[in-house]
Design a protein around this motif. Structure first.
Motif, short mmCIF file in Angstrom:
data_model
loop_
_atom_site.label_atom_id
_atom_site.label_comp_id
_atom_site.label_asym_id
_atom_site.label_seq_id
_atom_site.Cartn_x
_atom_site.Cartn_y
_atom_site.Cartn_z
N ILE A 1 -0.40 -6.26 4.97
CA ILE A 1 -0.29 -5.05 4.15
C ILE A 1 1.04 -4.38 4.49
O ILE A 1 1.30 -4.05 5.65
CB ILE A 1 -1.46 -4.08 4.41
N LEU A 2 1.88 -4.20 3.47
CA LEU A 2 3.18 -3.58 3.65
C LEU A 2 3.11 -2.13 3.19
O LEU A 2 2.54 -1.84 2.14
CB LEU A 2 4.24 -4.32 2.86
N ALA B 1 0.85 -1.19 0.00
CA ALA B 1 0.00 0.00 0.00
C ALA B 1 0.89 1.24 0.00
O ALA B 1 1.77 1.37 0.83
CB ALA B 1 -0.91 0.01 1.22
N THR B 2 0.62 2.13 -0.93
CA THR B 2 1.42 3.36 -1.00
C THR B 2 0.76 4.53 -0.29
O THR B 2 1.37 5.59 -0.15
CB THR B 2 1.70 3.74 -2.48
N ASN B 3 -0.50 4.33 0.18
CA ASN B 3 -1.16 5.40 0.93
C ASN B 3 -2.24 4.78 1.83
O ASN B 3 -2.56 3.60 1.73
CB ASN B 3 -1.75 6.46 0.00
N PHE C 1 -7.45 -2.56 1.10
CA PHE C 1 -6.89 -3.90 1.30
C PHE C 1 -7.45 -4.54 2.57
O PHE C 1 -7.72 -5.74 2.60
CB PHE C 1 -5.36 -3.85 1.36
N ASP C 2 -7.62 -3.74 3.62
CA ASP C 2 -8.23 -4.25 4.85
C ASP C 2 -9.64 -4.78 4.58
O ASP C 2 -10.00 -5.87 5.02
CB ASP C 2 -8.30 -3.15 5.92
N LEU C 3 -10.43 -4.00 3.84
CA LEU C 3 -11.80 -4.42 3.50
C LEU C 3 -11.81 -5.68 2.64
O LEU C 3 -12.71 -6.51 2.76
CB LEU C 3 -12.53 -3.28 2.77
N ALA C 4 -10.80 -5.82 1.80
CA ALA C 4 -10.72 -6.99 0.92
C ALA C 4 -10.23 -8.23 1.65
O ALA C 4 -10.27 -9.34 1.10
CB ALA C 4 -9.80 -6.68 -0.27
N GLY C 5 -9.75 -8.08 2.88
CA GLY C 5 -9.31 -9.24 3.66
C GLY C 5 -7.87 -9.65 3.42
O GLY C 5 -7.50 -10.80 3.65
N GLY D 1 6.26 3.81 5.17
CA GLY D 1 6.21 3.76 6.63
C GLY D 1 7.44 3.10 7.22
O GLY D 1 8.01 3.58 8.20
N VAL D 2 7.86 2.00 6.60
CA VAL D 2 9.06 1.30 7.05
C VAL D 2 10.29 2.20 6.87
O VAL D 2 11.14 2.31 7.76
CB VAL D 2 9.25 -0.03 6.30
N ALA D 3 10.37 2.85 5.72
CA ALA D 3 11.50 3.75 5.46
C ALA D 3 11.55 4.89 6.47
O ALA D 3 12.64 5.27 6.94
CB ALA D 3 11.41 4.30 4.04
N ASN D 4 10.40 5.43 6.83
CA ASN D 4 10.36 6.52 7.82
C ASN D 4 10.87 6.05 9.18
O ASN D 4 11.61 6.77 9.86
CB ASN D 4 8.95 7.09 7.94
#
Length: 142
Positions: free
Chosen positions: A30-31, A13-15, A22-26, A35-38
């Motif tokens: 989700i990466l 996920a880029t945003n 993606f959460d709704l799709a199950g 966020g990891v880079a920050n």
């Protein structure tokens, strides 16, 4: 959940909007690369020694490996307490345990915790130490 329980779906996920979809799709995992880079950037600035250690481990620079021991494949570990598994003499650091494929990760669990068949042990050590540990607890070693 996915159509087939044995298939895990991982999405990038880029945003935040994509993450919600993606959460709704199950989606199982989700990466968020930004966020990891920050987090890594913040750590590099505020705790440079820790950042260097984590980076060396993740980059596989022969300092240590973090690995998973799937108890299902090492039946000698069934029903042992963490206390009775001799990680120290094998020069392995026991980080924690995941209860089953869907369970929670328990960091540094109580030594009295009993290992169950579907658990995953997370360990850190030199590759040779982890391989020796695997051999020792494999069924063939009986």
């Amino acid at each position: 959940t996915t159509l087939f329980r044995s298939i895990k779906v991982v999405a990038r996920a880029t945003n935040d909007n994509m993450k919600k979809k993606f959460d709704l799709a199950g989606v199982d995992h989700i990466l968020s690369p930004s966020g990891v880079a920050n987090v890594m950037l913040s750590t590099a600035i505020s705790q440079p020694a820790m950042y260097n250690a984590v980076y060396a481990i993740l980059a596989g620079k022969d300092v240590a490996n973090v690995d998973e021991i799937h108890v299902l494949e090492y039946k000698k570990l069934y029903n042992l307490s963490i206390f009775h598994i001799d990680f120290k003499s094998h020069k392995i650091l026991f980080l924690g345990i995941q209860r089953g494929s869907e369970g929670d990760f328990i960091f540094n669990p109580n030594p009295s915790l009993i290992v169950e068949e579907d658990d995953v042990l997370v360990v850190m050590g030199l590759k040779v130490s982890i391989e020796y540990f695997r051999q020792l607890y494999s069924v063939e070693a009986l």
